[in-house]
Design an enzyme around this catalytic site. Sequence first.
Site, PDB file in Angstrom:
ATOM      1  N   SER A  96       9.469   0.678  -0.749  1.00  0.00           N
ATOM      2  CA  SER A  96       8.353  -0.550  -0.700  1.00  0.00           C
ATOM      3  C   SER A  96       7.175  -0.234  -1.358  1.00  0.00           C
ATOM      4  O   SER A  96       6.211  -1.018  -1.360  1.00  0.00           O
ATOM      5  CB  SER A  96       8.055  -0.630   0.882  1.00  0.00           C
ATOM      6  OG  SER A  96       8.742  -1.200   1.566  1.00  0.00           O
ATOM      7  N   LYS A  99       6.024  -3.097  -3.385  1.00  0.00           N
ATOM      8  CA  LYS A  99       5.168  -4.238  -3.010  1.00  0.00           C
ATOM      9  C   LYS A  99       3.729  -3.927  -3.819  1.00  0.00           C
ATOM     10  O   LYS A  99       3.016  -4.783  -3.736  1.00  0.00           O
ATOM     11  CB  LYS A  99       5.112  -4.289  -1.597  1.00  0.00           C
ATOM     12  CG  LYS A  99       6.177  -4.401  -0.842  1.00  0.00           C
ATOM     13  CD  LYS A  99       6.269  -4.721   0.566  1.00  0.00           C
ATOM     14  CE  LYS A  99       7.631  -5.018   1.217  1.00  0.00           C
ATOM     15  NZ  LYS A  99       8.469  -4.098   1.505  1.00  0.00           N
ATOM     16  N   SER A 151       4.378  -4.483   5.687  1.00  0.00           N
ATOM     17  CA  SER A 151       5.159  -4.149   4.776  1.00  0.00           C
ATOM     18  C   SER A 151       6.719  -5.190   5.031  1.00  0.00           C
ATOM     19  O   SER A 151       7.650  -4.646   4.723  1.00  0.00           O
ATOM     20  CB  SER A 151       5.848  -2.753   4.797  1.00  0.00           C
ATOM     21  OG  SER A 151       6.327  -2.645   3.214  1.00  0.00           O
ATOM     22  N   LYS A 258      -0.285   2.572  -0.037  1.00  0.00           N
ATOM     23  CA  LYS A 258       1.053   1.885   0.264  1.00  0.00           C
ATOM     24  C   LYS A 258       2.320   3.151   0.728  1.00  0.00           C
ATOM     25  O   LYS A 258       2.118   4.142  -0.052  1.00  0.00           O
ATOM     26  CB  LYS A 258       1.525   1.197  -0.749  1.00  0.00           C
ATOM     27  CG  LYS A 258       2.916   0.146  -0.330  1.00  0.00           C
ATOM     28  CD  LYS A 258       2.510  -0.923   0.653  1.00  0.00           C
ATOM     29  CE  LYS A 258       3.602  -1.555   1.228  1.00  0.00           C
ATOM     30  NZ  LYS A 258       4.498  -0.784   2.322  1.00  0.00           N
TER      31      LYS A 258
END
Length: 305
Positions: A96, A99, A151, A258
């Site tokens: 992720s 992202k 997320s 993140k």
Amino acid sequence: MVVLAVLAAGAAGAVFGRRTVTSQDHPVAVSKPQNHSAAHTVPHHAVAAPPRLLHGAPLLEGVGVRVAAPAAILVDYRTGRVLWTKRAHERRKIASLTKIMTATLALGEVPWGSTVTVDKRATTVPLVKEGLRTGEPVKAWKLFYALLLYSGNDDAAQLAISSAGSIHAFLHEMNAEARGLGLRDTHYTTPSGVIDKGNYSTPWDLAALTRYALRNPRFSRLVHTKRIQVRWVAPTNSKIYLNNNFLLHEYRGANGVKTGYTHASGWCLVASATRHGRKLIAVVLDSPNMYGDARTLLNLGFGRS
């Protein structure tokens, strides 16, 4: 009220096997050296050189710190100076952390206050999803919070569709943006990170991308948010997004960025923190102790300022 609190950091689907991404996964053409004579001129249509987001040999090279992650980097946000590295150019799956690029592009293409109608294609992506429903109207800014705090893979898909008309078209934009930023060891096959095959980056490229992304005050505010409650259409009525990045609660000065996880990528983290006016970015990939590794690197940087 629906409470979207994830106990495990990162959000991308389960896949099998763990290994480092090599150039065989996505071959990169190597150009032959050219003979640049004095008479050589650059054509008017030549592409401008990418920005130099990171630079310099690691200032703290040789400093003895124990970082469990097989690949990591520490950089100064303001100057882009590299402070410490460990296999910083090694291509690895990033889950992720993908992202970060998705949000960076979509923030420039989807108006913050616009209303988005959820596309059916966004609801069919693999877990983890917040549960968007086909046809429901959603303010775009809510999708951005869900993307970077909770997320949600469906949020990534919807922002991709709202930005470019389709996920495929958005992926083209993601890879074009990576090339434009000089991220030579980055390639995307998904806007969420749920697909591991062919989706990779390096600590160096992720730190460079994050330095670029954090220049956007809206992105910076999003990744610094620990918790937000938003109104939702019936029958949900309300949602609470909790940030998966526990470093925001554990480390003084932490303000981003993140988390990511799949079985193949392992635990991944891009972290940022500011102390005494100095901001640092740390990246750790496939770490058995991502928060501990991030703290070690950030302490190293702040301790040598």
